[in-house]
Design a protein around this motif. Structure first.
Motif, PDB file in Angstrom:
ATOM      1  N   TRP A  61       0.831  -1.199   0.000  1.00 24.69           N
ATOM      2  CA  TRP A  61       0.000   0.000   0.000  1.00 24.69           C
ATOM      3  C   TRP A  61       0.870   1.257   0.000  1.00 24.69           C
ATOM      4  O   TRP A  61       0.587   2.229  -0.718  1.00 24.69           O
ATOM      5  N   LEU A  62       1.917   1.243   0.819  1.00 24.70           N
ATOM      6  CA  LEU A  62       2.818   2.390   0.869  1.00 24.70           C
ATOM      7  C   LEU A  62       3.590   2.536  -0.440  1.00 24.70           C
ATOM      8  O   LEU A  62       3.710   3.642  -0.986  1.00 24.70           O
ATOM      9  N   SER A  63       4.126   1.424  -0.933  1.00 26.44           N
ATOM     10  CA  SER A  63       4.866   1.498  -2.198  1.00 26.44           C
ATOM     11  C   SER A  63       3.937   1.855  -3.353  1.00 26.44           C
ATOM     12  O   SER A  63       4.329   2.575  -4.284  1.00 26.44           O
ATOM     13  N   GLY A  64       2.692   1.384  -3.301  1.00 26.33           N
ATOM     14  CA  GLY A  64       1.720   1.718  -4.340  1.00 26.33           C
ATOM     15  C   GLY A  64       1.379   3.198  -4.330  1.00 26.33           C
ATOM     16  O   GLY A  64       1.239   3.824  -5.386  1.00 26.33           O
ATOM     17  N   PHE A  65       1.242   3.780  -3.122  1.00 20.96           N
ATOM     18  CA  PHE A  65       0.971   5.207  -3.020  1.00 20.96           C
ATOM     19  C   PHE A  65       2.111   6.017  -3.620  1.00 20.96           C
ATOM     20  O   PHE A  65       1.889   6.974  -4.384  1.00 20.96           O
ATOM     21  N   ALA A  66       3.357   5.656  -3.278  1.00 24.12           N
ATOM     22  CA  ALA A  66       4.512   6.383  -3.799  1.00 24.12           C
ATOM     23  C   ALA A  66       4.615   6.244  -5.319  1.00 24.12           C
ATOM     24  O   ALA A  66       4.929   7.207  -6.024  1.00 24.12           O
ATOM     25  N   THR A  67       4.325   5.058  -5.821  1.00 22.22           N
ATOM     26  CA  THR A  67       4.364   4.838  -7.271  1.00 22.22           C
ATOM     27  C   THR A  67       3.307   5.680  -7.974  1.00 22.22           C
ATOM     28  O   THR A  67       3.568   6.289  -9.016  1.00 22.22           O
ATOM     29  N   ALA A  68       2.108   5.722  -7.397  1.00 20.40           N
ATOM     30  CA  ALA A  68       1.030   6.525  -7.986  1.00 20.40           C
ATOM     31  C   ALA A  68       1.403   8.002  -8.002  1.00 20.40           C
ATOM     32  O   ALA A  68       1.121   8.716  -8.979  1.00 20.40           O
ATOM     33  N   TYR A  69       2.032   8.483  -6.934  1.00 20.75           N
ATOM     34  CA  TYR A  69       2.468   9.879  -6.875  1.00 20.75           C
ATOM     35  C   TYR A  69       3.445  10.177  -8.010  1.00 20.75           C
ATOM     36  O   TYR A  69       3.310  11.187  -8.720  1.00 20.75           O
ATOM     37  N   VAL A  70       4.424   9.306  -8.164  1.00 20.22           N
ATOM     38  CA  VAL A  70       5.438   9.523  -9.195  1.00 20.22           C
ATOM     39  C   VAL A  70       4.809   9.540 -10.584  1.00 20.22           C
ATOM     40  O   VAL A  70       5.090  10.424 -11.403  1.00 20.22           O
ATOM     41  N   GLU A  71       3.935   8.583 -10.854  1.00 22.41           N
ATOM     42  CA  GLU A  71       3.305   8.518 -12.170  1.00 22.41           C
ATOM     43  C   GLU A  71       2.435   9.747 -12.431  1.00 22.41           C
ATOM     44  O   GLU A  71       2.401  10.269 -13.547  1.00 22.41           O
ATOM     45  N   LEU A  72       1.748  10.219 -11.401  1.00 21.00           N
ATOM     46  CA  LEU A  72       0.881  11.381 -11.566  1.00 21.00           C
ATOM     47  C   LEU A  72       1.685  12.648 -11.816  1.00 21.00           C
ATOM     48  O   LEU A  72       1.439  13.374 -12.793  1.00 21.00           O
ATOM     49  N   PHE A  73       2.666  12.915 -10.966  1.00 16.60           N
ATOM     50  CA  PHE A  73       3.375  14.187 -11.040  1.00 16.60           C
ATOM     51  C   PHE A  73       4.394  14.226 -12.175  1.00 16.60           C
ATOM     52  O   PHE A  73       4.726  15.315 -12.654  1.00 16.60           O
TER      53      PHE A  73
END
Length: 246
Positions: A61-73
């Motif tokens: 969940w934590l790694s998924g959140f960080a990955t989503a942030y990177v892909e979005l920004f």
């Protein structure tokens, strides 16, 4: 054909009646560029480092959140993000925070939203550098930290991150330089930083060549100082067997 450059206008009083010269305008933009770049870099380094760690932890969940942030920004243009932080994001603040923000001078609102937008955009790139640095370390270092009784957060703090940050100093240098260059986009949200002041000089003096030669030299000065600073840090942090090591 000779360009007939004339830089003497920089020392003339501005036509708006302000107690300064055109060189003073340029210097004020220079200081704002430094403030935006350094402020954005502080946000980028803190947020990016946290996200870089989260991308390597075993919690999906934590790694998924960080990955989503990177892909979005990373996939939304910086200009669009700045427009969001300047025009849209303030409407979602609590009423008291919104009233405080809009009670400020408009240039300060542009400065705050610009620094936040630039910092969060760059944080996605810093995140990937930190993640790469951690992943470049031998897996045995993490296992050794856990084997001697350290918790996972302690292993990151005392074993992995001190090594990883030394490894990623060279690529972080590029991001540090880029944040000052990217700060030029903030002129689109009404902040008269270096590029904005260059445009204003052209509007008031019609000396376009001289104005942007001066702006270019100012950016080059910032970049040279950043490169020298980071090269010094790199020489002190260099590790044998890693990037830049002997």
């Amino acid at each position: 054909m000779a360009l007939g450059l004339d830089f003497s206008f920089f020392f003339q009083p501005v036509s708006t009646g302000e107690p300064t010269t055109y060189a003073g305008w340029l210097f004020s933009g220079f200081k704002l560029t430094l403030a935006v770049g350094l402020g954005g870099w502080i946000i980028a380094l803190i947020v990016g480092s946290i996200l870089g760690v989260l991308r390597t932890v075993p919690n999906k969940w934590l790694s998924g959140f960080a990955t989503a942030y990177v892909e979005l920004f990373r996939n939304i243009p910086l200009l669009i993000q700045l427009f969001f932080w300047y025009y849209v994001a303030p409407d979602f603040l609590p009423q008291s925070a919104k009233e405080f923000l809009f009670s400020l001078d408009p240039s300060n609102v542009s400065l705050i939203t610009g620094v936040v937008g630039l910092g969060l955009f760059t944080a996605a790139r810093v995140c990937e550098q930190v993640r790469s640095g951690i992943n470049s370390l031998a897996r045995g270092q993490k296992n050794a930290g856990l084997a001697v009784g350290l918790t996972l957060p302690q292993t990151y703090r005392y074993v992995l991150l001190p090594m990883a940050f030394r490894v990623v100093v060279p690529p972080l240098t590029s991001e540090f330089v880029n944040i000052f260059k990217n700060s030029a986009v903030i002129s689109t949200v009404n902040l008269l930083e270096l590029t904005g002041q260059g445009k204003q000089l052209v509007d008031y003096t019609a000396h376009s060549y001289e104005s942007f030669i001066a702006v270019t030299l100012a950016y080059m000065l910032i970049n040279v100082v950043v490169l020298l600073l980071m090269r010094f840090i790199e020489s002190k942090a260099r590790l044998p067997g890693y990037i830049g090591g002997k």
